[in-house]
Design a protein around this motif. Sequence first.
Motif, PDB file in Angstrom:
ATOM      1  N   GLY A 123      -1.714 -23.754  30.851  1.00 24.23           N
ATOM      2  CA  GLY A 123      -0.822 -24.356  31.825  1.00 24.23           C
ATOM      3  C   GLY A 123      -1.232 -24.069  33.248  1.00 24.23           C
ATOM      4  O   GLY A 123      -2.109 -23.235  33.510  1.00 24.23           O
ATOM      5  N   LEU A 124      -0.601 -24.780  34.149  1.00 24.83           N
ATOM      6  CA  LEU A 124      -0.900 -24.693  35.563  1.00 24.83           C
ATOM      7  C   LEU A 124       0.397 -24.960  36.319  1.00 24.83           C
ATOM      8  O   LEU A 124       1.119 -25.907  36.007  1.00 24.83           O
ATOM      9  N   ILE A 125       0.703 -24.100  37.264  1.00 20.84           N
ATOM     10  CA  ILE A 125       1.864 -24.321  38.126  1.00 20.84           C
ATOM     11  C   ILE A 125       1.328 -24.707  39.495  1.00 20.84           C
ATOM     12  O   ILE A 125       0.567 -23.954  40.108  1.00 20.84           O
ATOM     13  N   VAL A 126       1.693 -25.892  39.955  1.00 19.92           N
ATOM     14  CA  VAL A 126       1.285 -26.383  41.266  1.00 19.92           C
ATOM     15  C   VAL A 126       2.505 -27.027  41.914  1.00 19.92           C
ATOM     16  O   VAL A 126       3.192 -27.828  41.277  1.00 19.92           O
ATOM     17  N   GLY A 127       2.726 -26.678  43.172  1.00 16.40           N
ATOM     18  CA  GLY A 127       3.898 -27.231  43.853  1.00 16.40           C
ATOM     19  C   GLY A 127       5.142 -26.786  43.128  1.00 16.40           C
ATOM     20  O   GLY A 127       5.342 -25.607  42.881  1.00 16.40           O
ATOM     21  N   GLU A 128       5.946 -27.720  42.740  1.00 22.23           N
ATOM     22  CA  GLU A 128       7.192 -27.404  42.044  1.00 22.23           C
ATOM     23  C   GLU A 128       7.154 -27.846  40.596  1.00 22.23           C
ATOM     24  O   GLU A 128       8.188 -28.168  40.014  1.00 22.23           O
ATOM     25  N   ARG A 129       5.951 -27.870  39.985  1.00 23.41           N
ATOM     26  CA  ARG A 129       5.848 -28.377  38.622  1.00 23.41           C
ATOM     27  C   ARG A 129       4.982 -27.508  37.737  1.00 23.41           C
ATOM     28  O   ARG A 129       4.027 -26.889  38.189  1.00 23.41           O
ATOM     29  N   LEU A 130       5.319 -27.526  36.453  1.00 24.23           N
ATOM     30  CA  LEU A 130       4.510 -26.922  35.411  1.00 24.23           C
ATOM     31  C   LEU A 130       3.727 -28.036  34.739  1.00 24.23           C
ATOM     32  O   LEU A 130       4.299 -29.061  34.353  1.00 24.23           O
ATOM     33  N   TYR A 131       2.425 -27.847  34.627  1.00 21.53           N
ATOM     34  CA  TYR A 131       1.552 -28.777  33.932  1.00 21.53           C
ATOM     35  C   TYR A 131       0.981 -28.057  32.723  1.00 21.53           C
ATOM     36  O   TYR A 131       0.627 -26.881  32.802  1.00 21.53           O
ATOM     37  N   LEU A 132       0.865 -28.769  31.603  1.00 21.16           N
ATOM     38  CA  LEU A 132       0.344 -28.197  30.374  1.00 21.16           C
ATOM     39  C   LEU A 132      -0.954 -28.879  29.980  1.00 21.16           C
ATOM     40  O   LEU A 132      -1.128 -30.082  30.218  1.00 21.16           O
ATOM     41  N   LYS A 133      -1.848 -28.137  29.361  1.00 21.07           N
ATOM     42  CA  LYS A 133      -3.135 -28.668  28.909  1.00 21.07           C
ATOM     43  C   LYS A 133      -2.882 -29.776  27.894  1.00 21.07           C
ATOM     44  O   LYS A 133      -2.103 -29.611  26.955  1.00 21.07           O
ATOM     45  N   ALA A 134      -3.524 -30.905  28.088  1.00 12.62           N
ATOM     46  CA  ALA A 134      -3.366 -32.040  27.170  1.00 12.62           C
ATOM     47  C   ALA A 134      -4.690 -32.776  27.078  1.00 12.62           C
ATOM     48  O   ALA A 134      -5.099 -33.444  28.021  1.00 12.62           O
ATOM     49  N   ASP A 135      -5.359 -32.635  25.942  1.00 17.20           N
ATOM     50  CA  ASP A 135      -6.614 -33.351  25.733  1.00 17.20           C
ATOM     51  C   ASP A 135      -6.308 -34.767  25.236  1.00 17.20           C
ATOM     52  O   ASP A 135      -5.143 -35.183  25.172  1.00 17.20           O
ATOM     53  N   ALA A 136      -7.350 -35.507  24.877  1.00 15.04           N
ATOM     54  CA  ALA A 136      -7.172 -36.905  24.459  1.00 15.04           C
ATOM     55  C   ALA A 136      -6.236 -37.030  23.259  1.00 15.04           C
ATOM     56  O   ALA A 136      -5.509 -38.024  23.143  1.00 15.04           O
ATOM     57  N   ALA A 137      -6.223 -36.032  22.381  1.00 14.92           N
ATOM     58  CA  ALA A 137      -5.353 -36.086  21.207  1.00 14.92           C
ATOM     59  C   ALA A 137      -3.885 -35.889  21.577  1.00 14.92           C
ATOM     60  O   ALA A 137      -2.995 -36.459  20.937  1.00 14.92           O
TER      61      ALA A 137
END
Length: 153
Positions: free
Chosen positions: A47-61
């Motif tokens: 995961g990655l927190i940038v700004g005010e959001r949490l982003y999660l790893k998501a590959d093509a699948a």
Amino acid sequence: MAAHARPDATDAGFTHHCLELLAALGRPQARRMFGGQGLFVEALMVGLIVGERLYLKADAAAQPEFAAAGAEPFGYDTRGGRRVLTSYWSAPDEAMDSPAAMQPWARLALASALRAAASKAAPSKPRARASAAQPAATGSAPVPGTRRRARPA
């Protein structure tokens, strides 16, 4: 925690909240990076927190599931003005409310990170290359920079 009550991502409280959400995966850790926080489980960035959001790893699948939930990929602009989209997608809003709601998304992120690590670790095929040290075939000109053995008389 309701969406309106979430702390700002720059706040340590938000990072702590995200780590609690990912705890079902193991022992998550946060490290400062990219002007935000990278979130790791077992040395894999999930995961990655940038700004005010949490982003999660998501590959093509995994990306179709994130897209179906209304998630968006994290992107940034290069100095040349080009937009680059990454393999990190915003966590669905409802997943931010509890570890139970986050669990399926966290598992998708971990599976994506594991596949990415496996593809990096896969050995590439060795390239066949001609060696200049091999003797030249009979009747052919010598290869520059190599010596021919003297034949016994």
